[in-house]
Design an enzyme around this catalytic site. Structure first.
Site, PDB file in Angstrom:
ATOM      1  N   ASP A  18      29.002  25.084  57.148  1.00 28.50           N
ATOM      2  CA  ASP A  18      29.737  25.856  56.138  1.00 28.50           C
ATOM      3  C   ASP A  18      29.684  25.078  54.824  1.00 28.50           C
ATOM      4  O   ASP A  18      30.001  23.883  54.807  1.00 28.50           O
ATOM      5  CB  ASP A  18      31.185  25.998  56.638  1.00 28.50           C
ATOM      6  CG  ASP A  18      32.028  26.893  55.752  1.00 28.50           C
ATOM      7  OD1 ASP A  18      31.704  27.065  54.553  1.00 28.50           O
ATOM      8  OD2 ASP A  18      33.036  27.416  56.274  1.00 28.50           O
ATOM      9  N   ASP A  54      24.214  40.086  38.295  1.00 30.56           N
ATOM     10  CA  ASP A  54      24.569  40.672  36.993  1.00 30.56           C
ATOM     11  C   ASP A  54      25.932  41.369  37.052  1.00 30.56           C
ATOM     12  O   ASP A  54      26.452  41.797  36.024  1.00 30.56           O
ATOM     13  CB  ASP A  54      23.482  41.653  36.512  1.00 30.56           C
ATOM     14  CG  ASP A  54      23.259  42.836  37.438  1.00 30.56           C
ATOM     15  OD1 ASP A  54      23.849  42.872  38.539  1.00 30.56           O
ATOM     16  OD2 ASP A  54      22.489  43.747  37.060  1.00 30.56           O
ATOM     17  N   GLU A  55      26.517  41.477  38.265  1.00 32.53           N
ATOM     18  CA  GLU A  55      27.811  42.162  38.379  1.00 32.53           C
ATOM     19  C   GLU A  55      28.925  41.381  37.682  1.00 32.53           C
ATOM     20  O   GLU A  55      29.981  41.945  37.376  1.00 32.53           O
ATOM     21  CB  GLU A  55      28.144  42.415  39.859  1.00 32.53           C
ATOM     22  CG  GLU A  55      27.061  43.246  40.523  1.00 32.53           C
ATOM     23  CD  GLU A  55      27.382  43.755  41.918  1.00 32.53           C
ATOM     24  OE1 GLU A  55      28.563  43.873  42.267  1.00 32.53           O
ATOM     25  OE2 GLU A  55      26.423  44.047  42.662  1.00 32.53           O
ATOM     26  N   TYR A  84      34.352  40.821  44.706  1.00 33.03           N
ATOM     27  CA  TYR A  84      33.056  40.129  44.833  1.00 33.03           C
ATOM     28  C   TYR A  84      32.612  39.560  43.493  1.00 33.03           C
ATOM     29  O   TYR A  84      32.324  38.364  43.374  1.00 33.03           O
ATOM     30  CB  TYR A  84      31.987  41.093  45.385  1.00 33.03           C
ATOM     31  CG  TYR A  84      30.564  40.579  45.199  1.00 33.03           C
ATOM     32  CD1 TYR A  84      30.119  39.433  45.858  1.00 33.03           C
ATOM     33  CD2 TYR A  84      29.673  41.230  44.340  1.00 33.03           C
ATOM     34  CE1 TYR A  84      28.819  38.955  45.678  1.00 33.03           C
ATOM     35  CE2 TYR A  84      28.371  40.768  44.164  1.00 33.03           C
ATOM     36  CZ  TYR A  84      27.955  39.620  44.831  1.00 33.03           C
ATOM     37  OH  TYR A  84      26.678  39.149  44.637  1.00 33.03           O
ATOM     38  N   ALA A 140      34.243  39.041  40.786  1.00 28.12           N
ATOM     39  CA  ALA A 140      35.173  38.029  40.256  1.00 28.12           C
ATOM     40  C   ALA A 140      34.924  36.680  40.932  1.00 28.12           C
ATOM     41  O   ALA A 140      34.952  35.631  40.276  1.00 28.12           O
ATOM     42  CB  ALA A 140      36.612  38.484  40.469  1.00 28.12           C
TER      43      ALA A 140
HETATM   44  P1  NAD Z   1      23.466  37.920  52.328  1.00 28.63           P
HETATM   45  O1  NAD Z   1      24.863  38.386  52.548  1.00 28.63           O
HETATM   46  O2  NAD Z   1      22.343  38.729  52.871  1.00 28.63           O
HETATM   47  O3  NAD Z   1      23.292  36.445  52.934  1.00 28.63           O
HETATM   48  C1  NAD Z   1      24.211  35.430  52.709  1.00 28.63           C
HETATM   49  C2  NAD Z   1      23.847  34.244  53.598  1.00 28.63           C
HETATM   50  O4  NAD Z   1      24.771  33.190  53.296  1.00 28.63           O
HETATM   51  C3  NAD Z   1      23.957  34.530  55.092  1.00 28.63           C
HETATM   52  O5  NAD Z   1      22.850  33.996  55.780  1.00 28.63           O
HETATM   53  C4  NAD Z   1      25.255  33.835  55.499  1.00 28.63           C
HETATM   54  O6  NAD Z   1      25.276  33.397  56.856  1.00 28.63           O
HETATM   55  C5  NAD Z   1      25.287  32.670  54.520  1.00 28.63           C
HETATM   56  N1  NAD Z   1      26.665  32.190  54.286  1.00 28.63           N
HETATM   57  C6  NAD Z   1      27.753  32.956  53.990  1.00 28.63           C
HETATM   58  N2  NAD Z   1      28.839  32.174  53.856  1.00 28.63           N
HETATM   59  C7  NAD Z   1      28.423  30.892  54.071  1.00 28.63           C
HETATM   60  C8  NAD Z   1      29.087  29.644  54.058  1.00 28.63           C
HETATM   61  N3  NAD Z   1      30.397  29.547  53.827  1.00 28.63           N
HETATM   62  N4  NAD Z   1      28.365  28.528  54.290  1.00 28.63           N
HETATM   63  C9  NAD Z   1      27.013  28.607  54.541  1.00 28.63           C
HETATM   64  N5  NAD Z   1      26.361  29.774  54.592  1.00 28.63           N
HETATM   65  C10 NAD Z   1      27.056  30.905  54.355  1.00 28.63           C
HETATM   66  O7  NAD Z   1      23.324  37.704  50.761  1.00 28.63           O
HETATM   67  P2  NAD Z   1      22.071  38.001  49.815  1.00 28.63           P
HETATM   68  O8  NAD Z   1      22.052  39.443  49.475  1.00 28.63           O
HETATM   69  O9  NAD Z   1      20.866  37.351  50.389  1.00 28.63           O
HETATM   70  O10 NAD Z   1      22.517  37.226  48.495  1.00 28.63           O
HETATM   71  C11 NAD Z   1      22.184  35.844  48.315  1.00 28.63           C
HETATM   72  C12 NAD Z   1      22.745  35.383  46.992  1.00 28.63           C
HETATM   73  O11 NAD Z   1      22.217  36.157  45.923  1.00 28.63           O
HETATM   74  C13 NAD Z   1      24.272  35.534  46.891  1.00 28.63           C
HETATM   75  O12 NAD Z   1      24.777  34.416  46.221  1.00 28.63           O
HETATM   76  C14 NAD Z   1      24.462  36.794  46.068  1.00 28.63           C
HETATM   77  O13 NAD Z   1      25.674  36.740  45.351  1.00 28.63           O
HETATM   78  C15 NAD Z   1      23.252  36.722  45.147  1.00 28.63           C
HETATM   79  N6  NAD Z   1      22.740  38.020  44.658  1.00 28.63           N
HETATM   80  C16 NAD Z   1      22.509  39.044  45.540  1.00 28.63           C
HETATM   81  C17 NAD Z   1      21.976  40.232  45.056  1.00 28.63           C
HETATM   82  C18 NAD Z   1      21.661  41.372  46.002  1.00 28.63           C
HETATM   83  O14 NAD Z   1      21.294  42.467  45.524  1.00 28.63           O
HETATM   84  N7  NAD Z   1      21.729  41.185  47.307  1.00 28.63           N
HETATM   85  C19 NAD Z   1      21.707  40.400  43.688  1.00 28.63           C
HETATM   86  C20 NAD Z   1      21.969  39.317  42.833  1.00 28.63           C
HETATM   87  C21 NAD Z   1      22.471  38.128  43.328  1.00 28.63           C
HETATM   88  P1  TYD Z   2      25.569  48.411  47.155  1.00 32.51           P
HETATM   89  O1  TYD Z   2      24.261  48.457  47.861  1.00 32.51           O
HETATM   90  O2  TYD Z   2      26.807  48.175  47.949  1.00 32.51           O
HETATM   91  O3  TYD Z   2      25.410  47.327  45.989  1.00 32.51           O
HETATM   92  P2  TYD Z   2      26.404  46.991  44.731  1.00 32.51           P
HETATM   93  O4  TYD Z   2      27.722  47.627  44.979  1.00 32.51           O
HETATM   94  O5  TYD Z   2      26.493  45.490  44.799  1.00 32.51           O
HETATM   95  O6  TYD Z   2      25.701  47.503  43.527  1.00 32.51           O
HETATM   96  O7  TYD Z   2      25.749  49.776  46.363  1.00 32.51           O
HETATM   97  C1  TYD Z   2      24.780  50.228  45.444  1.00 32.51           C
HETATM   98  C2  TYD Z   2      25.297  51.518  44.839  1.00 32.51           C
HETATM   99  O8  TYD Z   2      25.330  52.519  45.857  1.00 32.51           O
HETATM  100  C3  TYD Z   2      26.730  51.422  44.328  1.00 32.51           C
HETATM  101  O9  TYD Z   2      26.839  52.228  43.163  1.00 32.51           O
HETATM  102  C4  TYD Z   2      27.569  52.003  45.455  1.00 32.51           C
HETATM  103  C5  TYD Z   2      26.651  53.030  46.054  1.00 32.51           C
HETATM  104  N1  TYD Z   2      26.769  53.275  47.513  1.00 32.51           N
HETATM  105  C6  TYD Z   2      26.799  54.595  47.983  1.00 32.51           C
HETATM  106  O10 TYD Z   2      26.765  55.581  47.208  1.00 32.51           O
HETATM  107  N2  TYD Z   2      26.858  54.799  49.342  1.00 32.51           N
HETATM  108  C7  TYD Z   2      26.915  53.763  50.233  1.00 32.51           C
HETATM  109  O11 TYD Z   2      27.005  54.008  51.463  1.00 32.51           O
HETATM  110  C8  TYD Z   2      26.873  52.426  49.729  1.00 32.51           C
HETATM  111  C9  TYD Z   2      26.934  51.247  50.672  1.00 32.51           C
HETATM  112  C10 TYD Z   2      26.790  52.230  48.365  1.00 32.51           C
END
Ligand code: NAD
Ligand code: TYD
Length: 351
Positions: free
Chosen positions: A58, A134-135, A159, A161
């Site tokens: 962790d 970018d959120e 998230y 925040a």
């Molecule tokens: P994800 O939820 O798919 O994966 C997160 C990983 O982190 C998992 O493998 C989980 O086991 C691990 N993890 C969670 N808590 C942990 C802890 N306390 N200690 C060690 N490991 C831990 O996330 P993702 O979509 O791959 O996102 C990765 C990063 O990119 C995040 O920081 C997210 O905020 C950022 N991000 C994601 C997106 C997106 O669209 N998914 C876009 C921009 C930025």
């Molecule tokens: P999501 O994939 O949860 O990403 P984020 O909220 O981080 O942008 O959602 C993408 C967009 O899709 C968001 O505007 C919320 C919407 N959404 C739906 O309309 N239906 C769904 O079942 C989910 C999970 C998201």
């Protein structure tokens, strides 16, 4: 380069690890707690490589993090571990504060302690790369210009925040301690090994299974979509050449409304896996909106493209076709998740 990477079993982290092992000479220690979102299978192809190592831990465990730095002796950190789903942050914000803020703080302190123990040259080369979203910039209206590196922070979900909090800690560690950290803020990712709680994998799987496709509100909310393998390339470029104190706003200029995204997935499935019951878009259901639903996110990636000498290779249509095909080809993976981890039920309604 030796990279200590957190969250390497997640959606983006696993894409970065695969890219590092397949296409660079770097080695990587993947530190992951293995939450519900982690997937060992995503690393099966590279897991036995001698440049790959795994530590189940962790990031909020300071003792474990200190040990990891001492034994692995990294040249850089790529910090991706996080709780990442907005709807889950509405249901249970506590874990988001714990991992994204307390965890990032703990990791920063372990990294700084290790960095202070290095010689002058190694200190100068060391980088802490914080991966963010970018959120943190809040929500755009239809006619607002896209986010850039200078957009003020205005997070609005638990998230975003918690990610904004972690970004501020990283900046403070740079300004206060001279710690060589930088941040990348990126648009919504999509692609292979995406946990089926987010819009694109959830809708793809539901459509394959003939289940309703939940569209929040009226479907006009917009997201700017980046194919995960393009993002992985950008992140590795960033850790190689990113400058301390900088932020890089990464995106692919692919904004789409949610309804456009869902309809595109449906029409690809009509072609690749036609259903006897009719067109897939007949499964679309408009459901109660997400509380505090941000209207639009979009990044102007111009500056980062230049600084990192990188550009996304996939437009949305090319990336989504590969993604839908991948979900059709990997039913075993997502069916196991649907049975054991998450059945696809609605999350984040505050009810
Ligand atoms: P994800 O939820 O798919 O994966 C997160 C990983 O982190 C998992 O493998 C989980 O086991 C691990 N993890 C969670 N808590 C942990 C802890 N306390 N200690 C060690 N490991 C831990 O996330 P993702 O979509 O791959 O996102 C990765 C990063 O990119 C995040 O920081 C997210 O905020 C950022 N991000 C994601 C997106 C997106 O669209 N998914 C876009 C921009 C930025
Ligand atoms: P999501 O994939 O949860 O990403 P984020 O909220 O981080 O942008 O959602 C993408 C967009 O899709 C968001 O505007 C919320 C919407 N959404 C739906 O309309 N239906 C769904 O079942 C989910 C999970 C998201």
């Amino acid at each position: 380069m030796k990279i200590l990477l957190t969250g390497g079993c997640g959606f983006i982290g696993s894409a970065v690890v695969r890219h590092i092992i397949r296409s660079t000479n770097h080695s990587v220690l993947n530190v992951d707690k293995m939450t519900y979102a982690a997937s060992e299978e995503a690393l099966e192809d590279v897991g036995s490589d001698s440049r790959y190592a795994f530590l189940k831990a962790d990031i909020a465990d300071g003792t474990a993090m200190n040990k990891a730095f001492e034994s692995f002796q990294p040249d850089a950190v790529m910090h991706l571990a996080a709780e990442s789903h907005v709807d889950r942050s509405i249901d249970g914000p506590g874990q988001f504060i714990q991992t994204n803020i307390v965890g990032t703080f703990t990791l920063l302190e372990a990294a700084r302690k290790y960095w202070l123990s290095l010689g002058k040259e190694a200190q100068k080369r060391f980088r802490f790369h914080h991966i963010s979203t970018d959120e943190v910039f809040g929500a755009l209206d239809v006619n607002d210009p896209p986010f850039t590196e200078t957009t003020p922070y205005d997070p609005r979900s638990p998230y975003s925040a918690s990610k904004a909090g972690s970004d501020h800690l990283v900046s403070a560690w740079f300004h206060t301690y001279g710690f060589p950290a930088f941040i990348t803020n990126t648009t919504n990712n999509y692609g292979i090994w995406h946990f089926p709680e987010k819009l694109i994998p959830l809708v793809t799987i539901n459509a394959i299974e003939g289940k309703p496709l939940p569209v929040y509100g009226n479907g006009t909310n917009m997201r700017d979509w980046l194919f995960v393998l393009d993002h992985a390339e950008a992140l590795v470029k960033a850790v190689e050449i990113g400058e301390p104190g900088e932020t890089y706003a990464i995106g692919a200029r692919q904004p789409r409304t949610n309804l456009e995204v869902v309809k595109t997935i449906c029409s690809i499935l009509d072609e690749l896996a036609p259903s006897a019951k009719g067109k897939h878009d007949s499964l679309i259901e408009f459901v109660t909106d997400r509380p505090g639903h941000d209207f639009r996110y979009e990044i102007d990636p111009q500056r980062a493209e230049k600084a990192l000498d990188w550009k996304a290779k996939h437009n949305f249509e090319a990336g989504i076709r590969k993604t839908v095909q991948w979900y059709l080809d990997h039913k075993d993976w997502w069916q196991k998740i649907r049975e054991k981890n998450y059945k696809g039920q609605r999350l984040g309604t505050t009810k």
